[in-house]
Design an enzyme around this catalytic site. Sequence first.
Site, PDB file in Angstrom:
ATOM      1  N   GLU A  96       0.657  -1.140   0.206  1.00 54.16           N
ATOM      2  CA  GLU A  96      -0.079   0.040   0.100  1.00 54.16           C
ATOM      3  C   GLU A  96       0.934   1.196  -0.282  1.00 54.16           C
ATOM      4  O   GLU A  96       2.026   1.429   0.767  1.00 54.16           O
ATOM      5  CB  GLU A  96      -0.886   0.046   1.189  1.00 54.16           C
ATOM      6  CG  GLU A  96      -1.764  -1.282   1.447  1.00 54.16           C
ATOM      7  CD  GLU A  96      -2.899  -1.189   2.273  1.00 54.16           C
ATOM      8  OE1 GLU A  96      -3.038  -0.171   3.382  1.00 54.16           O
ATOM      9  OE2 GLU A  96      -3.760  -2.005   2.079  1.00 54.16           O
ATOM     10  N   CYS A 128       3.322   8.351   1.409  1.00 54.10           N
ATOM     11  CA  CYS A 128       3.767   7.410   2.412  1.00 54.10           C
ATOM     12  C   CYS A 128       4.218   6.114   1.412  1.00 54.10           C
ATOM     13  O   CYS A 128       3.184   5.468   1.185  1.00 54.10           O
ATOM     14  CB  CYS A 128       2.687   7.211   3.394  1.00 54.10           C
ATOM     15  SG  CYS A 128       3.201   5.891   4.774  1.00 54.10           S
ATOM     16  N   CYS A 135       5.715  -6.978   7.508  1.00 46.61           N
ATOM     17  CA  CYS A 135       6.822  -6.619   8.353  1.00 46.61           C
ATOM     18  C   CYS A 135       7.143  -7.560   9.351  1.00 46.61           C
ATOM     19  O   CYS A 135       6.300  -8.355   9.946  1.00 46.61           O
ATOM     20  CB  CYS A 135       6.486  -5.167   9.124  1.00 46.61           C
ATOM     21  SG  CYS A 135       7.679  -4.540  10.171  1.00 46.61           S
ATOM     22  N   CYS A 139       5.295  -5.162  16.136  1.00 49.63           N
ATOM     23  CA  CYS A 139       4.957  -4.199  17.178  1.00 49.63           C
ATOM     24  C   CYS A 139       3.571  -4.698  17.455  1.00 49.63           C
ATOM     25  O   CYS A 139       2.757  -4.754  16.656  1.00 49.63           O
ATOM     26  CB  CYS A 139       4.947  -2.794  16.850  1.00 49.63           C
ATOM     27  SG  CYS A 139       6.809  -2.481  16.248  1.00 49.63           S
ATOM     28  N   CYS A 142       0.555  -2.528  15.825  1.00 45.16           N
ATOM     29  CA  CYS A 142       0.411  -2.376  14.273  1.00 45.16           C
ATOM     30  C   CYS A 142      -0.244  -3.508  13.481  1.00 45.16           C
ATOM     31  O   CYS A 142       0.317  -4.625  13.614  1.00 45.16           O
ATOM     32  CB  CYS A 142       1.957  -2.156  14.061  1.00 45.16           C
ATOM     33  SG  CYS A 142       1.953  -2.066  12.207  1.00 45.16           S
ATOM     34  N   GLY A 186       6.129  -2.241   6.341  1.00 42.75           N
ATOM     35  CA  GLY A 186       7.584  -2.654   6.491  1.00 42.75           C
ATOM     36  C   GLY A 186       8.622  -1.735   7.256  1.00 42.75           C
ATOM     37  O   GLY A 186       8.222  -0.659   7.543  1.00 42.75           O
ATOM     38  N   GLU A 187       9.814  -2.349   7.683  1.00 38.82           N
ATOM     39  CA  GLU A 187      10.831  -1.851   8.081  1.00 38.82           C
ATOM     40  C   GLU A 187      11.639  -1.311   7.388  1.00 38.82           C
ATOM     41  O   GLU A 187      12.475  -2.186   7.104  1.00 38.82           O
ATOM     42  CB  GLU A 187      11.239  -2.662   9.622  1.00 38.82           C
ATOM     43  CG  GLU A 187      12.590  -1.884   9.962  1.00 38.82           C
ATOM     44  CD  GLU A 187      12.601  -0.555  10.493  1.00 38.82           C
ATOM     45  OE1 GLU A 187      11.645   0.026  11.261  1.00 38.82           O
ATOM     46  OE2 GLU A 187      13.428   0.291  10.100  1.00 38.82           O
ATOM     47  N   SER A 216      10.926   6.398   8.465  1.00 37.90           N
ATOM     48  CA  SER A 216      10.893   6.235  10.229  1.00 37.90           C
ATOM     49  C   SER A 216      11.327   4.592  10.365  1.00 37.90           C
ATOM     50  O   SER A 216      11.014   3.729   9.470  1.00 37.90           O
ATOM     51  CB  SER A 216       9.214   6.190  10.106  1.00 37.90           C
ATOM     52  OG  SER A 216       8.793   5.587  11.499  1.00 37.90           O
ATOM     53  N   SER A 239      10.825   5.429  15.924  1.00 36.06           N
ATOM     54  CA  SER A 239       9.424   5.093  16.690  1.00 36.06           C
ATOM     55  C   SER A 239       9.725   4.660  18.192  1.00 36.06           C
ATOM     56  O   SER A 239      10.248   3.581  18.092  1.00 36.06           O
ATOM     57  CB  SER A 239       8.996   3.911  15.939  1.00 36.06           C
ATOM     58  OG  SER A 239       8.296   4.482  14.660  1.00 36.06           O
ATOM     59  N   LEU A 240       9.702   5.746  18.959  1.00 38.80           N
ATOM     60  CA  LEU A 240       9.994   5.470  20.428  1.00 38.80           C
ATOM     61  C   LEU A 240       8.829   4.655  21.152  1.00 38.80           C
ATOM     62  O   LEU A 240       9.086   3.633  21.517  1.00 38.80           O
ATOM     63  CB  LEU A 240      10.412   6.779  21.110  1.00 38.80           C
ATOM     64  CG  LEU A 240      10.730   6.726  22.537  1.00 38.80           C
ATOM     65  CD1 LEU A 240      12.117   5.781  22.759  1.00 38.80           C
ATOM     66  CD2 LEU A 240      10.801   8.354  23.085  1.00 38.80           C
ATOM     67  N   ASN A 241       7.603   5.296  21.054  1.00 36.45           N
ATOM     68  CA  ASN A 241       6.479   4.676  21.608  1.00 36.45           C
ATOM     69  C   ASN A 241       6.455   4.275  23.070  1.00 36.45           C
ATOM     70  O   ASN A 241       5.532   3.601  23.515  1.00 36.45           O
ATOM     71  CB  ASN A 241       6.291   3.497  20.857  1.00 36.45           C
ATOM     72  CG  ASN A 241       5.937   3.738  19.195  1.00 36.45           C
ATOM     73  OD1 ASN A 241       5.475   4.634  18.986  1.00 36.45           O
ATOM     74  ND2 ASN A 241       6.315   2.920  18.295  1.00 36.45           N
ATOM     75  N   ASN A 315      -4.362   4.466  16.118  1.00 38.14           N
ATOM     76  CA  ASN A 315      -5.295   4.122  14.958  1.00 38.14           C
ATOM     77  C   ASN A 315      -5.658   2.583  15.243  1.00 38.14           C
ATOM     78  O   ASN A 315      -4.945   1.945  15.212  1.00 38.14           O
ATOM     79  CB  ASN A 315      -4.596   4.226  13.715  1.00 38.14           C
ATOM     80  CG  ASN A 315      -4.390   5.750  13.327  1.00 38.14           C
ATOM     81  OD1 ASN A 315      -5.572   6.614  13.322  1.00 38.14           O
ATOM     82  ND2 ASN A 315      -3.442   6.252  12.797  1.00 38.14           N
ATOM     83  N   CYS A 358      -1.684   5.564   9.732  1.00 39.84           N
ATOM     84  CA  CYS A 358      -0.314   4.685  10.522  1.00 39.84           C
ATOM     85  C   CYS A 358      -0.824   3.702  11.228  1.00 39.84           C
ATOM     86  O   CYS A 358      -1.872   3.615  11.806  1.00 39.84           O
ATOM     87  CB  CYS A 358       0.175   5.610  11.554  1.00 39.84           C
ATOM     88  SG  CYS A 358       0.965   7.063  11.101  1.00 39.84           S
TER      89      CYS A 358
HETATM   90  N1  SAH Z   1       8.504   0.310  10.424  1.00 42.81           N
HETATM   91  C1  SAH Z   1       8.558   1.788  10.588  1.00 42.81           C
HETATM   92  C2  SAH Z   1       7.936   2.546   9.653  1.00 42.81           C
HETATM   93  C3  SAH Z   1       6.225   2.170   9.435  1.00 42.81           C
HETATM   94  S1  SAH Z   1       5.166   2.306  10.649  1.00 42.81           S
HETATM   95  C4  SAH Z   1       8.366   2.074  11.980  1.00 42.81           C
HETATM   96  O1  SAH Z   1       7.762   1.485  12.917  1.00 42.81           O
HETATM   97  O2  SAH Z   1       8.973   3.244  12.343  1.00 42.81           O
HETATM   98  C5  SAH Z   1       5.015   3.969  10.829  1.00 42.81           C
HETATM   99  C6  SAH Z   1       4.516   4.639  11.961  1.00 42.81           C
HETATM  100  O3  SAH Z   1       3.418   4.425  12.475  1.00 42.81           O
HETATM  101  C7  SAH Z   1       5.478   4.117  13.454  1.00 42.81           C
HETATM  102  O4  SAH Z   1       5.871   5.492  14.159  1.00 42.81           O
HETATM  103  C8  SAH Z   1       4.617   3.327  14.072  1.00 42.81           C
HETATM  104  O5  SAH Z   1       5.008   3.429  15.423  1.00 42.81           O
HETATM  105  C9  SAH Z   1       3.302   3.975  13.761  1.00 42.81           C
HETATM  106  N2  SAH Z   1       2.121   3.036  13.958  1.00 42.81           N
HETATM  107  C10 SAH Z   1       2.171   1.875  13.908  1.00 42.81           C
HETATM  108  N3  SAH Z   1       1.008   1.242  14.269  1.00 42.81           N
HETATM  109  C11 SAH Z   1       0.198   2.235  14.634  1.00 42.81           C
HETATM  110  C12 SAH Z   1      -1.182   2.283  14.924  1.00 42.81           C
HETATM  111  N4  SAH Z   1      -2.022   1.300  14.957  1.00 42.81           N
HETATM  112  N5  SAH Z   1      -1.787   3.649  15.229  1.00 42.81           N
HETATM  113  C13 SAH Z   1      -0.890   4.756  15.105  1.00 42.81           C
HETATM  114  N6  SAH Z   1       0.410   4.748  14.960  1.00 42.81           N
HETATM  115  C14 SAH Z   1       1.051   3.488  14.491  1.00 42.81           C
HETATM  116 FE1  SF4 Z   2       6.707  -3.069  11.499  1.00 46.19          FE
HETATM  117 FE2  SF4 Z   2       6.772  -0.443  12.025  1.00 46.19          FE
HETATM  118 FE3  SF4 Z   2       4.364  -1.872  12.354  1.00 46.19          FE
HETATM  119 FE4  SF4 Z   2       6.384  -2.096  13.772  1.00 46.19          FE
HETATM  120  S1  SF4 Z   2       5.205  -0.380  13.494  1.00 46.19           S
HETATM  121  S2  SF4 Z   2       5.201  -3.738  12.934  1.00 46.19           S
HETATM  122  S3  SF4 Z   2       8.284  -2.000  12.618  1.00 46.19           S
HETATM  123  S4  SF4 Z   2       5.716  -1.649  10.221  1.00 46.19           S
END
Ligand code: SAH
Ligand code: SF4
Length: 366
Positions: A96, A128, A135, A139, A142, A186-187, A216, A239-241, A315, A358
Amino acid sequence: MKAEREKSLLGLDIQELTELVEGSGEPAYRGRQLFQAIYGERLQSPEQISTLPQNFRRSLLDQGYSVGLPTIEKRFVSSDGTVRYLIAFGDTESVETVWMPEGDYGEAGDGTEAGDEEEKQWQRATICVSSQVGCAVGCEFCLTALLGVKRNLTAGEIVGQVIAVLNDQQAFPGRARLNLVFMGMGEPLLNYDNFMKAVRLLVEGVGIPESRMTVSTAGIVPRIYDLGKEAVRPKLAISLNAPNDELRSRVMPLNHKWNVQALLAAAREFPLRSRERLTFEYVLLNGVNDSAENAKEVLELVRGMRAKVNLIALNPGPGIDFSTPDEERVLAFQQVLMRGGVPAFIRKPRGRDIYAACGQLKRTSS
Ligand code: SAH
Ligand code: SF4
């Protein structure tokens, strides 16, 4: 199918194209013409490349070469103007790619306001881009994680997404302010070489400045150091999170491998260019990592760095066991950071109604 992809011109850099034309007995400058036709003019077939002599165009076709643009299989248009594209490659895998007119990804806080006249619709837009099919990082919040990883994208497939969307939107880097964020499926740093080659082709060929690109990463620490050494590279978002190892390991299993301390060390050592800032992304999970106490911990981690924090309220999606904090909690979190002197922005969700936001990219096909 594999042979088809191997014969794509898309993904070849200027040296490879020059070798190709010389191998066909053509002068080296034809390599540059091919490069310009594929990436600059974004032509879709060797037949259309009018700068090349007829017989050479035919010979390319006879040798089985095509430009190799991926195809747009589906388009979902959100009420906010966001378009989610399902883009398919030669082997039937797809990813996508999201088009966000007036996108504020990676641009948050730069103080510019886009006009709202019709013709200005995409004077400013953000694409994007995906880097892998699925991936592997896993996480917990995600949706892409639920797919697992199918395969890496080639450099041509990464560039191809951008070109397919630009062609569909009839957008040109010279005329519109286009930003790229490598934040799709993906990463990117787990597909490092293909990703970096794509970046160079997008800068040198398609004409999108590196300063308009942001990658990212979930925190692949050794590759962050590599990225810092690149002559041409996007800006970095991490992505600290979560603000500590206990919480971060719970929501991002990769923290067991590269923990908060290792990640922050790489961030601090990342060589920023003038006027460049790092971005930390922080997905707010209701009642998990979004307390005022957590905000203070984040503040302590990033204080003093040339960095901003982008806050993303979760989200939601099927199979995700977290909920979205209400606006009050999000604002309170932001306030703690701002009062502590760390710029913090709330990223507004784009295209949530069409699963384009996201973390929602999972090839939903309806
Ligand atoms: N894999 C990379 C880039 C893709 S994800 C990464 O993880 O950084 C892009 C962003 O979306 C990241 O910052 C991730 O933390 C965020 N993300 C993932 N799942 C999400 C969700 N359900 N709601 C909001 N942001 C999310
Ligand atoms: Fe992969 Fe980024 Fe989603 Fe984590 S947040 S599973 S690294 S796409």
